[in-house]
Design a protein around this motif. Structure first.
Motif, PDB file in Angstrom:
ATOM      1  N   LYS A 104      42.923  -5.288  38.289  1.00 51.09           N
ATOM      2  CA  LYS A 104      42.027  -4.936  37.190  1.00 51.09           C
ATOM      3  C   LYS A 104      42.813  -4.679  35.919  1.00 51.09           C
ATOM      4  O   LYS A 104      42.430  -5.113  34.842  1.00 51.09           O
ATOM      5  CB  LYS A 104      41.206  -3.687  37.555  1.00 51.09           C
ATOM      6  CG  LYS A 104      40.071  -3.949  38.497  1.00 51.09           C
ATOM      7  CD  LYS A 104      39.281  -2.688  38.746  1.00 51.09           C
ATOM      8  CE  LYS A 104      38.157  -2.943  39.729  1.00 51.09           C
ATOM      9  NZ  LYS A 104      37.410  -1.714  40.012  1.00 51.09           N
TER      10      LYS A 104
ATOM     11  N   LYS B 120      27.565   1.162  32.982  1.00 51.87           N
ATOM     12  CA  LYS B 120      28.028   1.008  34.366  1.00 51.87           C
ATOM     13  C   LYS B 120      29.089  -0.081  34.521  1.00 51.87           C
ATOM     14  O   LYS B 120      30.065   0.096  35.249  1.00 51.87           O
ATOM     15  CB  LYS B 120      26.835   0.714  35.275  1.00 51.87           C
ATOM     16  CG  LYS B 120      27.173   0.731  36.737  1.00 51.87           C
ATOM     17  CD  LYS B 120      25.941   0.535  37.590  1.00 51.87           C
ATOM     18  CE  LYS B 120      26.300   0.602  39.049  1.00 51.87           C
ATOM     19  NZ  LYS B 120      25.148   0.465  39.921  1.00 51.87           N
ATOM     20  N   GLU B 121      28.918  -1.202  33.868  1.00 55.36           N
ATOM     21  CA  GLU B 121      29.871  -2.308  33.987  1.00 55.36           C
ATOM     22  C   GLU B 121      31.254  -1.917  33.461  1.00 55.36           C
ATOM     23  O   GLU B 121      32.270  -2.424  33.930  1.00 55.36           O
ATOM     24  CB  GLU B 121      29.376  -3.557  33.249  1.00 55.36           C
ATOM     25  CG  GLU B 121      28.167  -4.237  33.874  1.00 55.36           C
ATOM     26  CD  GLU B 121      26.843  -3.579  33.477  1.00 55.36           C
ATOM     27  OE1 GLU B 121      26.827  -2.732  32.559  1.00 55.36           O
ATOM     28  OE2 GLU B 121      25.824  -3.903  34.091  1.00 55.36           O
TER      29      GLU B 121
ATOM     30  N   GLN C  69      33.762   0.640  35.781  1.00 53.24           N
ATOM     31  CA  GLN C  69      34.595   0.158  36.896  1.00 53.24           C
ATOM     32  C   GLN C  69      36.069   0.041  36.510  1.00 53.24           C
ATOM     33  O   GLN C  69      36.924  -0.142  37.354  1.00 53.24           O
ATOM     34  CB  GLN C  69      34.071  -1.175  37.425  1.00 53.24           C
ATOM     35  CG  GLN C  69      34.218  -2.331  36.449  1.00 53.24           C
ATOM     36  CD  GLN C  69      33.698  -3.620  37.006  1.00 53.24           C
ATOM     37  OE1 GLN C  69      33.664  -3.794  38.221  1.00 53.24           O
ATOM     38  NE2 GLN C  69      33.293  -4.536  36.143  1.00 53.24           N
TER      39      GLN C  69
END
Length: 181
Positions: free
Chosen positions: A107, A137-138, A141
């Motif tokens: 990530k 929300k996206e 992460q």
């Protein structure tokens, strides 16, 4: 000749029971032996019972020794199983941590993906506070440090404009609002 002193109190009481001799529980071993001797039991019969009870006593010791060995063996096996389980759990935790670390590295190494996600959340010409952005929300992460780095790079690339604003969280202590060009 077998001696009554060789018997334990338990076997003395058992012997007395065979001849219907009542012994007090509070009596000492010597008192119990004296009472049995006073009962006028034939020496041969008494000798046979003493030998029988001594044999029972020895057999009981053998059983206790073999049970002890068996118990020790079982405990050793259980200890080995516990060691195996703990090492397996440890390995699982290590592999899980490695996997999580690998996912985090993937990530983090994909900063362009974070930049694309941030840009897709802000419509051109509109504003978005840092608090609102982090609340999506996206975006959640990704680690906060990675989001911060992506915002800084987007400002340097002049894709976003950073301004002071009414946001609890700020980038660099000043930027609270993002405006997309």
């Amino acid at each position: 000749m077998a001696d009554l002193n060789d018997l334990t109190v338990f076997y003395l009481e058992k012997l007395a029971k065979e001849f219907n001799i009542t012994l007090k529980k509070s009596s000492t071993k010597i008192e119990k032996i004296k009472k049995i001797k006073k009962a006028n039991i034939s020496k041969e019969h008494l000798e046979k019972l003493v030998i029988k009870f001594l044999a029972d006593k020895e057999e009981s010791k053998k059983i206790n020794r073999s049970s002890k060995r068996e118990l020790e063996t079982r405990i050793n096996k259980l200890e080995e199983q516990v060691k195996l389980l703990t090492s397996t759990l440890s390995e699982l935790k290590k592999s899980r941590n490695k996997r999580e670390t690998r996912e985090l590295i993937e990530k983090v190494s994909n900063l362009d993906e974070v930049k694309r996600a941030i840009i897709s959340m802000i419509v051109p010409g509109e504003t978005l506070t840092i608090d609102e952005l982090i609340g999506i929300k996206e975006i959640q992460q990704y680690p906060l440090s990675m989001i911060t780095q992506a915002i800084i790079e987007l400002i340097k690339e002049e894709t976003l404009v950073g301004a002071e604003g009414n946001s609890i969280q700020k980038i660099g202590g000043k930027i609270g609002i993002l405006i997309r060009k």
